[in-house]
Every structure is written in C-alpha cells, then in structure tokens.
Design an enzyme around this catalytic site. Structure first.
Site, PDB file in Angstrom:
ATOM      1  N   ASP A 152       0.864  -1.189   0.000  1.00 37.97           N
ATOM      2  CA  ASP A 152       0.000   0.000   0.000  1.00 37.97           C
ATOM      3  C   ASP A 152       0.901   1.240   0.000  1.00 37.97           C
ATOM      4  OD1 ASP A 152       0.950  -0.401   2.622  1.00 37.97           O
ATOM      5  OD2 ASP A 152      -0.681   0.763   3.477  1.00 37.97           O
ATOM      6  N   HIS A 463       1.543  -8.752  -3.543  1.00 38.96           N
ATOM      7  CA  HIS A 463       0.465  -7.773  -3.309  1.00 38.96           C
ATOM      8  C   HIS A 463       1.177  -6.427  -3.148  1.00 38.96           C
ATOM      9  CE1 HIS A 463      -3.626  -6.671  -1.921  1.00 38.96           C
ATOM     10  NE2 HIS A 463      -3.004  -5.811  -1.134  1.00 38.96           N
ATOM     11  N   ASP A 509       0.931 -17.555  -4.593  1.00 38.27           N
ATOM     12  CA  ASP A 509       1.615 -16.471  -5.302  1.00 38.27           C
ATOM     13  C   ASP A 509       0.597 -15.763  -6.195  1.00 38.27           C
ATOM     14  OD1 ASP A 509       3.497 -14.771  -6.249  1.00 38.27           O
ATOM     15  OD2 ASP A 509       4.410 -16.197  -7.651  1.00 38.27           O
ATOM     16  N   GLU A 518       1.733 -10.018   0.531  1.00 38.04           N
ATOM     17  CA  GLU A 518       2.133  -8.619   0.462  1.00 38.04           C
ATOM     18  C   GLU A 518       3.635  -8.537   0.741  1.00 38.04           C
ATOM     19  OE1 GLU A 518      -0.466  -5.945   2.529  1.00 38.04           O
ATOM     20  OE2 GLU A 518       0.513  -4.172   1.694  1.00 38.04           O
TER      21      GLU A 518
HETATM   22  O1  G3I Z   1      -3.751  -8.281  18.840  1.00 38.72           O
HETATM   23  C1  G3I Z   1      -4.204  -9.563  18.505  1.00 38.72           C
HETATM   24  C2  G3I Z   1      -3.944 -10.537  19.625  1.00 38.72           C
HETATM   25  O2  G3I Z   1      -4.565 -10.095  20.794  1.00 38.72           O
HETATM   26  C3  G3I Z   1      -4.459 -11.913  19.193  1.00 38.72           C
HETATM   27  O3  G3I Z   1      -4.138 -12.844  20.176  1.00 38.72           O
HETATM   28  C4  G3I Z   1      -3.840 -12.314  17.872  1.00 38.72           C
HETATM   29  C5  G3I Z   1      -4.473 -13.593  17.367  1.00 38.72           C
HETATM   30  O4  G3I Z   1      -3.746 -14.126  16.344  1.00 38.72           O
HETATM   31  O5  G3I Z   1      -4.038 -11.318  16.882  1.00 38.72           O
HETATM   32  C6  G3I Z   1      -3.487 -10.062  17.245  1.00 38.72           C
HETATM   33  O6  G3I Z   1      -3.630  -9.069  16.258  1.00 38.72           O
HETATM   34  C7  G3I Z   1      -3.063  -9.303  14.983  1.00 38.72           C
HETATM   35  C8  G3I Z   1      -1.999  -8.257  14.675  1.00 38.72           C
HETATM   36  O7  G3I Z   1      -1.523  -8.398  13.371  1.00 38.72           O
HETATM   37  C9  G3I Z   1      -0.820  -8.308  15.612  1.00 38.72           C
HETATM   38  O8  G3I Z   1      -0.073  -9.454  15.451  1.00 38.72           O
HETATM   39  C10 G3I Z   1      -4.162  -9.203  13.956  1.00 38.72           C
HETATM   40  O9  G3I Z   1      -5.137 -10.161  14.191  1.00 38.72           O
HETATM   41  C11 G3I Z   1      -3.569  -9.344  12.576  1.00 38.72           C
HETATM   42  O10 G3I Z   1      -4.564  -9.232  11.592  1.00 38.72           O
HETATM   43  C12 G3I Z   1      -2.533  -8.277  12.383  1.00 38.72           C
HETATM   44  O11 G3I Z   1      -1.923  -8.369  11.116  1.00 38.72           O
HETATM   45  C13 G3I Z   1      -1.337  -7.174  10.667  1.00 38.72           C
HETATM   46  C14 G3I Z   1      -2.007  -6.744   9.362  1.00 38.72           C
HETATM   47  O12 G3I Z   1      -1.403  -5.561   8.919  1.00 38.72           O
HETATM   48  C15 G3I Z   1      -3.490  -6.486   9.504  1.00 38.72           C
HETATM   49  O13 G3I Z   1      -3.736  -5.395  10.293  1.00 38.72           O
HETATM   50  C16 G3I Z   1       0.136  -7.400  10.413  1.00 38.72           C
HETATM   51  O14 G3I Z   1       0.792  -7.696  11.642  1.00 38.72           O
HETATM   52  C17 G3I Z   1       0.753  -6.194   9.764  1.00 38.72           C
HETATM   53  O15 G3I Z   1       2.060  -6.507   9.371  1.00 38.72           O
HETATM   54  C18 G3I Z   1      -0.057  -5.744   8.566  1.00 38.72           C
HETATM   55  O16 G3I Z   1       0.446  -4.548   8.130  1.00 38.72           O
HETATM   56  C19 G3I Z   1      -0.059  -4.040   6.925  1.00 38.72           C
HETATM   57  C20 G3I Z   1      -0.584  -2.652   7.259  1.00 38.72           C
HETATM   58  O17 G3I Z   1      -1.735  -2.765   8.047  1.00 38.72           O
HETATM   59  C21 G3I Z   1      -0.863  -1.850   5.997  1.00 38.72           C
HETATM   60  N1  G3I Z   1       0.257  -1.872   5.122  1.00 38.72           N
HETATM   61  C22 G3I Z   1       0.662  -3.190   4.729  1.00 38.72           C
HETATM   62  C23 G3I Z   1       1.074  -3.997   5.915  1.00 38.72           C
HETATM   63  C24 G3I Z   1       1.572  -5.366   5.525  1.00 38.72           C
HETATM   64  O18 G3I Z   1       0.559  -6.266   5.163  1.00 38.72           O
HETATM   65  O1  9MR Z   2      -4.307  -3.722  -0.213  1.00 40.25           O
HETATM   66  C1  9MR Z   2      -4.389  -3.603   1.196  1.00 40.25           C
HETATM   67  C2  9MR Z   2      -3.096  -4.033   1.822  1.00 40.25           C
HETATM   68  O2  9MR Z   2      -2.055  -3.210   1.349  1.00 40.25           O
HETATM   69  C3  9MR Z   2      -3.236  -4.009   3.324  1.00 40.25           C
HETATM   70  O3  9MR Z   2      -2.103  -4.524   3.956  1.00 40.25           O
HETATM   71  C4  9MR Z   2      -4.424  -4.803   3.766  1.00 40.25           C
HETATM   72  C5  9MR Z   2      -4.586  -4.641   5.264  1.00 40.25           C
HETATM   73  O4  9MR Z   2      -5.819  -5.087   5.714  1.00 40.25           O
HETATM   74  O5  9MR Z   2      -5.591  -4.393   3.105  1.00 40.25           O
HETATM   75  C6  9MR Z   2      -5.517  -4.428   1.702  1.00 40.25           C
HETATM   76  O6  9MR Z   2      -6.650  -3.853   1.190  1.00 40.25           O
HETATM   77  C7  9MR Z   2      -7.760  -4.667   1.121  1.00 40.25           C
HETATM   78  C8  9MR Z   2      -8.769  -4.181   2.138  1.00 40.25           C
HETATM   79  O7  9MR Z   2      -8.300  -4.314   3.457  1.00 40.25           O
HETATM   80  C9  9MR Z   2     -10.076  -4.939   1.977  1.00 40.25           C
HETATM   81  N1  9MR Z   2     -10.553  -4.854   0.613  1.00 40.25           N
HETATM   82  C10 9MR Z   2      -9.609  -5.352  -0.369  1.00 40.25           C
HETATM   83  C11 9MR Z   2      -8.317  -4.575  -0.308  1.00 40.25           C
HETATM   84  C12 9MR Z   2      -7.339  -5.042  -1.381  1.00 40.25           C
HETATM   85  O8  9MR Z   2      -6.945  -6.363  -1.198  1.00 40.25           O
END
Ligand code: G3I
Ligand code: 9MR
Ligand code: ZN
Length: 539
Positions: A152, A463, A509, A518
């Site tokens: 993103d 991604h 992939d 991603e």
């Molecule tokens: O906090 C809870 C914890 O209480 C619980 O026990 C555990 C269960 O598995 O989940 C924990 O939260 C998770 C969190 O990461 C911390 O590890 C979420 O469910 C999980 O969805 C979350 O994933 C993160 C993801 O974003 C979704 O928010 C990833 O670590 C993080 O690397 C990723 O980062 C994204 C950015 O939002 C947007 N940019 C791209 C980037 C990479 O994908």
């Molecule tokens: O593309 C987004 C990615 O860069 C982020 O890490 C991710 C985090 O949740 O979300 C992706 O965006 C998706 C959105 O959350 C839900 N609708 C589809 C989007 C594209 O895959």
C-alpha cells in the site's frame, strides 16, 4: 515438487542442506555436465513436520565445497544447485535497493530505477484527522518523503523506525558487506548507500514530529488505494494523531541514527539527537498510555500496539548510548524485566534495546546487569533453536504461529540466533539461523523463494501496487513476501486456498492476497540483517 533447496546458492564454507518430501530414492549429486557423481549426500531418517503435514528427509551435502553448478537428484526429480564463494552479496544489495523503489514523494528516475521508473507521488500536504474521524483543517503539514510501507502507499512511524533499526544494526555489526554503490541518487557522496537510503526514511520521520515532541502515528489516504501507480493515487493525504508508541520508537531510532551518522554528518546527527530527546521529554510529560486506534470510517493500516513499555525500553537504551546520562539508565532498569528482549517487530521492539546494551554500550554497564541480560537473551535463543529443531524444515516457527507476515517472526528468530552466535561463538546458533535463511530462499513447504527476482522459483505476484500497475511482467526485484498466513486469511486467500491447507502452505503467489503475499519494508529489513550476516562470513 519434492526437492526443497536454497535457490540462491550455497556458501562453499557453510553447511549445506536440502529437504526432500519423497523417500530420497537414488539421491545423488552430479557435476554440471550431469555425468560424474561428485558426492553421495547423507540422508536423514524421515521426520514428520507438523506445520506443513509433510514427512521430510534432510539431504546433507556439506562435504561438497568446490564452487560450481551441480545437479541434485532424488525421487526422479532433478534440480540445479550452485555452490559459490560469495552467494548472498547480490541479494543483500537488492534487499536494500528494494527500499529505494519504495521511496515516496520523489520521482524514480530511469537512471536509478530502470524500467521501474515513475513520477513523484503523494506530494500534497497532510491534514490532521481528529479521533472522531473529522478533519482538523488547522493542522496542515508538509510531510512528503519516506518509504511506502508495503504493497500500500501508507507511511507509518513504528514500522518505519523498526525497519531502519534492523538495517542500522546490520550496518553496525557487519559494516564490511555494505560497501557497494546501489545506483541511487546519492551514490558517490562519500556516505555508504545503505545509510543514504535510510536517511531518506529518517528525513521523513523528522517531519512527523510535532513542535511539542509528540510524533504523529501515520500519514495515509482515507482507504487503501486501488491497484494504481503511486502518482495516480490521488486521495486526500491525512495525518493521524500523535501516539505513545510512535513517539517512543521515534526517540529510539533517532538516537540510534545519531550514533551511526555522527561520523558522516555531524549536523544531521545533532538534529536526530535533539529530535530524540524532545520525543522522550514529551513521553515524560505524557506518561499515560493510550494505544492508537483508527478513527471511525478510516481504514488504512492501524498498527495498534497495546503496550509501550518495550518501546520506552528501546528508546532509553539508545538515548543512554547517545548521551551516557544516568536518567536513561534508570529508565532502562525500570523496564528491563518487563520486556521480551528477543523481539524485533513493529509491535514489540525490546530486542533492539537489548542489542544496544549487549553490543554497543556493554562496557559502560554494570557486570551484573549485563550478565543477567545476556543470560535472558541466550535463554530465548536456546528456546528458538529448540523450536527450529522440532520443525522438519528447520523453521523457527510453531505450527500455530503462521500469522500475517510470518516471515517476520522467522527472521526475527534468525536475528536472535545470529546475535547469540556473536555472543558465544557457538555454531549451533549459526546453523539454526542458516535454516531461516534457507527458508527465505526456498527450503520451505511452498518450495518458493520468498524474494522477488532471486531463485529459480521466486514468487512473482506480490500484493504490491507498483509491481501490479507498472505494466512490466516482472515484479520489482528484492522484495520479501509476508509468507504463509493461516491465522488471519483475507477474503482472497480464503477464496483461493483450500481451508484444510496446513499452516506452512497457506500461501499463494497471487496478487490479491494481502494476507499472505504482500511485501513490507519491515520484512525486507530483517532480511538485510540476516543475509548481511551470512554475507559477512564469505571468504
Ligand atoms: O492483537 C491480537 C492478539 O490479541 C491476538 O491474540 C492475535 C491472534 O492471532 O491477533 C493479534 O492481532 C493481529 C496483529 O496483526 C498483531 O499481530 C491481527 O489479528 C492481525 O490481523 C494483524 O496483522 C497485521 C495486518 O497488517 C493487519 O492489520 C500485520 O501484523 C501487519 O504486518 C499488517 O500490516 C499491513 C498494514 O496494516 C498496511 N500496510 C501493509 C502492511 C503489511 O501487510
Ligand atoms: O491492499 C491492502 C493491503 O495493502 C493491506 O495490507 C491490507 C490490510 O488489511 O488491506 C488491503 O486492502 C484490502 C482491504 O483491506 C479490503 N478490501 C480489499 C483490499 C485489497 O486487497
Ligand atoms: Zn508516495
């Protein structure tokens, strides 16, 4: 596919293995002409690998040391392997150069970016969003620059701080491997390019600090952009409130950067240190911890962190290293027992503080404090070695821990083991760390190399918006996939990966699956550390 091997190559002087999911029938290594048998590899007993559901055998061909191409044959399959004197050097450079391709707020010129050139993006000023989701038009700041976080176009402070720290620690511990120019605009200015590249992120970070020292959490558009080039992402640019953890991580990385850049650019170093101190003072004045939460109806990455003690610990360590002041030392002591000293992620950051104590300021710390920290760190390293030994593939991750960005805990654990090796000189740590490098480069249950452009079967469909939208077949090189994620699959992963797929194979992939394919700056950066270490061993 039955042979899982390191697709980038094997270092002549290090142990060498591949993993077979077949019986290992007629397992041989032939020379480049495919004629002469050069070695009869050692085959282990079969072992069940819980994370993948595979029964695996390890092929050990460490006795083969002459550089060259060979064929590894087993179970009627044949792969080409390479033994080299310095196999990881180009990869290492590419992992750093990948961050140049993530630059925001400038055009990427063909001279440096080749066919991946594009126009400048996200140049507008950012407007502050209030907690209720409405805009505060009174706060409008210029905060262009930095690296896009991932696939993103958001820019987030904590992930940025952590990514720069992995890289700066790699630089501090293995400086000799980062001495080549990377063809970036600053190349040739007398500063190593790895530091030039990190400075691009640091200059942006400085813009994220408010006058009172607090640091804004992130700058993003309202929602994730569609899959367009960055310059075509025209959403309003929004600034999100100051957060506790962002401010602490900012203090930490600026104090570390002060130490690293002092030698090259004292004026920059001084700015970094002042910013770090100001952030620390802000935290002292505002000790009440409030985790950041996305305001309603805004959906860029949240990076919510439920605990700030680890980040304060890290900041105190780096500030102590920078100033030698007793107040920071007592801030360290206040927290050291409460944090996990083996964590190097965007959420838990105390590992960086531990490295600062164990490698940078060790001579100024009391022997008791130091030895107890060292013991705790080594205890964690031992647990990680054990975890890796339980895995058929040698992967330092439990079967139920294939989370979003599983490559981070895996590389995190490699960092811990590498540092344990540096502290003790024991090979067991290095060998187990090497299995994580092998994981990245193909010895994993998917059989893919998780670095674009590196490996016979490197993943190709990250991604990653630019890689998708640029009209070029190949993805941008040197990017690291988040890897299998069975715990938090997104809709695209659920649609394309059968639900009974084992955790270590829960990956595809396929561009749409953000939850497993991603890329992110803080997945590249621990790879810089790990690959940098193994590059430093090459003779
Ligand atoms: O906090 C809870 C914890 O209480 C619980 O026990 C555990 C269960 O598995 O989940 C924990 O939260 C998770 C969190 O990461 C911390 O590890 C979420 O469910 C999980 O969805 C979350 O994933 C993160 C993801 O974003 C979704 O928010 C990833 O670590 C993080 O690397 C990723 O980062 C994204 C950015 O939002 C947007 N940019 C791209 C980037 C990479 O994908
Ligand atoms: O593309 C987004 C990615 O860069 C982020 O890490 C991710 C985090 O949740 O979300 C992706 O965006 C998706 C959105 O959350 C839900 N609708 C589809 C989007 C594209 O895959
Ligand atoms: Zn941009």
């Amino acid at each position: 596919m039955s042979i899982h091997y390191n697709q980038v190559g094997y270092d002549s002087n290090l142990p060498k293995r591949a993993v077979l999911t077949g019986q290992g029938e007629l397992c041989v290594i032939l020379d480049a002409n495919g004629h002469a048998k050069v070695c009869a590899p050692r085959l282990s007993e079969p072992a069940y690998d819980e994370a993948s559901g595979d029964t695996v055998r390890i092929v050990d061909f460490s006795s083969l040391v002459s550089p060259g191409r060979y064929f590894l044959i087993a179970d009627g399959e044949k792969v080409s392997i390479e033994i080299k004197a310095r196999p990881y050097h180009d990869l290492n450079n590419a992992l750093v150069k990948a961050l140049y391709y993530q630059r925001c707020g400038c055009s990427l010129q063909p001279r440096y970016a080749g066919e991946f050139q594009h126009r400048a993006c996200h140049l507008g000023r950012a407007t502050l969003v209030k907690a209720d989701g409405t805009l505060d038009e009174n706060v409008l700041i210029e905060c262009s620059g930095g690296w896009h976080d991932a696939g993103d176009y958001g820019r987030y402070v904590q992930p940025a701080a952590v990514a720069v720290s992995h890289i700066l620690y790699a630089w501090e511990l293995f400086p000799n491997v980062f001495n080549e120019e990377l063809a970036i605009p600053e190349s040739g200015n007398g500063v190593p390019d790895i530091l030039n590249e990190c400075r691009y992120e640091l200059e942006w970070l400085l813009k994220m600090q408010r006058a009172d020292g607090g640091v804004y959490h992130k700058v993003t558009t309202r929602y994730f952009a569609p899959f367009v080039m960055p310059e075509d992402d025209r959403g309003d640019i929004l600034l999100f409130d100051v957060s506790h953890c962002s401010t602490a991580c900012f203090a930490a990385i600026n104090a570390q950067a002060y130490r690293v850049y002092r030698k090259y650019n004292p004026l920059l170093a001084e700015r970094l240190l002042q910013a770090a101190k100001k952030a620390w003072l802000y935290l002292e004045k505002h000790p009440d911890f409030v985790p950041f939460r996305n305001p309603p109806n805004l959906s860029s990455g949240e990076y919510s962190d439920p605990n700030g003690e680890d980040d304060l610990f890290w900041a105190a360590c780096e500030l102590y290293a920078a100033t030698n002041e007793a107040s920071y030392l007592s801030a360290i002591k206040k927290r050291v027992d409460k944090v996990d000293v083996a964590q190097f992620g965007w959420r838990e950051t105390a590992g960086f503080g531990a490295l600062c104590c164990l490698f940078i300021v060790k001579d100024t710390l009391e022997p008791m404090f130091l030895s107890s920290l060292r013991d705790r760190f080594l205890k964690r390293a031992d647990e990680i070695v054990e975890l890796a030994q339980k895995s058929g593939y040698g992967t330092a991750l439990a079967a139920d821990n294939y989370i979003w960005g599983s490559i981070l805990p895996i590389l995190n654990n490699a960092i811990v083991m590498i540092c344990a090796k540096l502290l003790t000189h024991l090979d067991k740590y290095q060998n187990a760390a090497q299995s994580q490098l092998d994981y990245l480069l193909g010895i994993n249950a998917t059989g893919y190399s998780f670095v674009t452009g590196f490996g016979e079967k490197a993943f190709r469909f990250p991604h990653h918006r630019p890689s998708y939208a640029d009209g070029i077949d190949a993805p941008i090189p040197g990017l690291v996939s988040g890897g299998p994620n069975k715990v938090h699959p997104d809709a695209a992963a659920k649609m394309t990966i059968p639900p009974d797929t084992p955790p270590a194979k829960f990956w595809i992939d396929h561009t749409p699956t953000a939850s497993s394919n991603e890329i992110a700056i803080y997945w590249n950066s621990p790879a810089v550390f790990v690959v940098g270490y193994f590059d430093s061993l090459a003779r």
